[in-house]
Write a protein that holds these residues in place. Structure first.
Motif, mmCIF file in Angstrom:
data_model
loop_
_atom_site.group_PDB
_atom_site.id
_atom_site.type_symbol
_atom_site.label_atom_id
_atom_site.label_comp_id
_atom_site.label_asym_id
_atom_site.label_seq_id
_atom_site.Cartn_x
_atom_site.Cartn_y
_atom_site.Cartn_z
ATOM 1 N N MET A 116 0.824 -1.206 0.000
ATOM 2 C CA MET A 116 0.000 0.000 0.000
ATOM 3 C C MET A 116 0.858 1.256 0.000
ATOM 4 S SD MET A 116 -2.796 1.609 0.079
ATOM 5 C CE MET A 116 -3.301 3.244 0.493
ATOM 6 N N LYS A 117 1.882 1.263 0.873
ATOM 7 C CA LYS A 117 2.733 2.447 0.972
ATOM 8 C C LYS A 117 3.412 2.747 -0.365
ATOM 9 C CE LYS A 117 6.387 4.599 3.532
ATOM 10 N NZ LYS A 117 7.560 4.483 4.336
ATOM 11 N N ASN A 118 3.848 1.673 -1.057
ATOM 12 C CA ASN A 118 4.528 1.867 -2.338
ATOM 13 C C ASN A 118 3.598 2.477 -3.379
ATOM 14 O OD1 ASN A 118 6.742 0.784 -1.111
ATOM 15 N ND2 ASN A 118 6.713 -1.133 -2.236
ATOM 16 N N GLU A 119 2.343 2.041 -3.391
ATOM 17 C CA GLU A 119 1.380 2.615 -4.335
ATOM 18 C C GLU A 119 1.129 4.091 -4.020
ATOM 19 O OE1 GLU A 119 -2.137 0.185 -4.325
ATOM 20 O OE2 GLU A 119 -0.988 -1.610 -4.803
ATOM 21 N N LYS A 120 1.079 4.417 -2.731
ATOM 22 C CA LYS A 120 0.859 5.808 -2.330
ATOM 23 C C LYS A 120 2.050 6.686 -2.755
ATOM 24 C CE LYS A 120 -0.079 8.743 1.647
ATOM 25 N NZ LYS A 120 -0.190 8.815 3.113
ATOM 26 N N LEU A 121 3.272 6.191 -2.520
ATOM 27 C CA LEU A 121 4.455 6.950 -2.916
ATOM 28 C C LEU A 121 4.487 7.134 -4.430
ATOM 29 C CD1 LEU A 121 7.130 8.378 -2.288
ATOM 30 C CD2 LEU A 121 8.246 6.135 -2.383
ATOM 31 N N LEU A 122 4.213 6.083 -5.176
ATOM 32 C CA LEU A 122 4.207 6.202 -6.631
ATOM 33 C C LEU A 122 3.177 7.241 -7.075
ATOM 34 C CD1 LEU A 122 5.251 5.380 -9.397
ATOM 35 C CD2 LEU A 122 3.583 3.495 -9.385
ATOM 36 N N ALA A 123 1.991 7.222 -6.474
ATOM 37 C CA ALA A 123 0.949 8.211 -6.818
ATOM 38 C C ALA A 123 1.413 9.626 -6.496
ATOM 39 C CB ALA A 123 -0.348 7.891 -6.077
ATOM 40 N N GLN A 124 2.116 9.800 -5.378
ATOM 41 C CA GLN A 124 2.632 11.117 -5.017
ATOM 42 C C GLN A 124 3.696 11.582 -6.015
ATOM 43 O OE1 GLN A 124 3.737 9.986 -1.012
ATOM 44 N NE2 GLN A 124 1.958 11.026 -0.128
ATOM 45 N N LEU A 125 4.584 10.674 -6.394
ATOM 46 C CA LEU A 125 5.627 11.015 -7.371
ATOM 47 C C LEU A 125 5.009 11.345 -8.730
ATOM 48 C CD1 LEU A 125 8.268 8.310 -6.412
ATOM 49 C CD2 LEU A 125 8.468 10.786 -6.042
ATOM 50 N N GLN A 126 3.976 10.624 -9.108
ATOM 51 C CA GLN A 126 3.291 10.903 -10.379
ATOM 52 C C GLN A 126 2.613 12.276 -10.326
ATOM 53 O OE1 GLN A 126 0.885 7.363 -10.446
ATOM 54 N NE2 GLN A 126 2.295 6.290 -11.832
ATOM 55 N N GLN A 127 1.985 12.586 -9.214
ATOM 56 C CA GLN A 127 1.322 13.883 -9.054
ATOM 57 C C GLN A 127 2.344 15.020 -9.128
ATOM 58 O OE1 GLN A 127 -1.219 14.034 -5.583
ATOM 59 N NE2 GLN A 127 -1.309 16.264 -5.636
ATOM 60 N N LEU A 128 3.470 14.850 -8.454
ATOM 61 C CA LEU A 128 4.531 15.867 -8.496
ATOM 62 C C LEU A 128 5.093 16.019 -9.904
ATOM 63 C CD1 LEU A 128 6.769 15.358 -5.339
ATOM 64 C CD2 LEU A 128 5.705 17.484 -6.099
#
Length: 156
Positions: A1-13
């Motif tokens: 879950m944490k990895n998906e959240k980080l990836l989503a944050q990096l994509q948003q940035l």
């Protein structure tokens, strides 16, 4: 879950910063390469020309932090942003380090960055140089081993 959240944050940035010359590196890059399990911040390197504009973009959504000084770091531009539920974002440009009384500069080359999974990543070889400059021997060893395995074809 944490990895998906980080990836989503990096994509948003990355989407927010798409008009600029930048790349994501540091522990997030190591995470993307499978060398790190939980990055503690998001390192973004950008061109000196884009630094002010990127700061403006980030300041609209993130809290600018007090700048902590470091006796060896002599980069032209460095700021840290934070936001609840996010790792801190460290934005840097004009990277330089004082070593034995001399300033060593590192030149960001945005053409070396590449997009993968909607994130603009810096190349591992650039972070090998940066970790050497920042005197981070453990990170240097991790990246050297990765790059050797990559050359030997043993990395996916």
């Amino acid at each position: 879950m944490k990895n998906e959240k980080l990836l989503a944050q990096l994509q948003q940035l990355s989407e927010l910063l798409r008009p600029f010359q930048f790349g994501v590196g540091g522990s997030c890059l190591l995470w993307q390469l499978g060398l790190e399990t939980s990055p503690n911040d998001i390192d973004i390197v950008c061109s000196e020309d884009d630094f002010a504009a990127i700061c403006s973009e980030l300041a609209a959504e993130y809290q600018l932090q007090e700048k902590a000084s470091h006796s060896e770091y002599a980069s032209k531009h460095f700021v840290r942003f934070s936001r609840a539920g996010w790792p801190d974002i460290e934005l840097m440009a004009g990277i330089a380090v004082k070593t034995k009384g001399k300033i060593q500069r590192w030149q960001f080359n945005p053409q070396r960055c590449h997009w993968q999974n909607n994130v603009c990543w810096m190349p591992p070889a650039d972070w090998l140089q940066l970790y050497q400059l920042f005197n981070r021997p453990q990170r240097v060893a991790q990246l050297r081993q990765y790059l050797v395995q990559l050359r030997l074809g043993t990395v996916n």
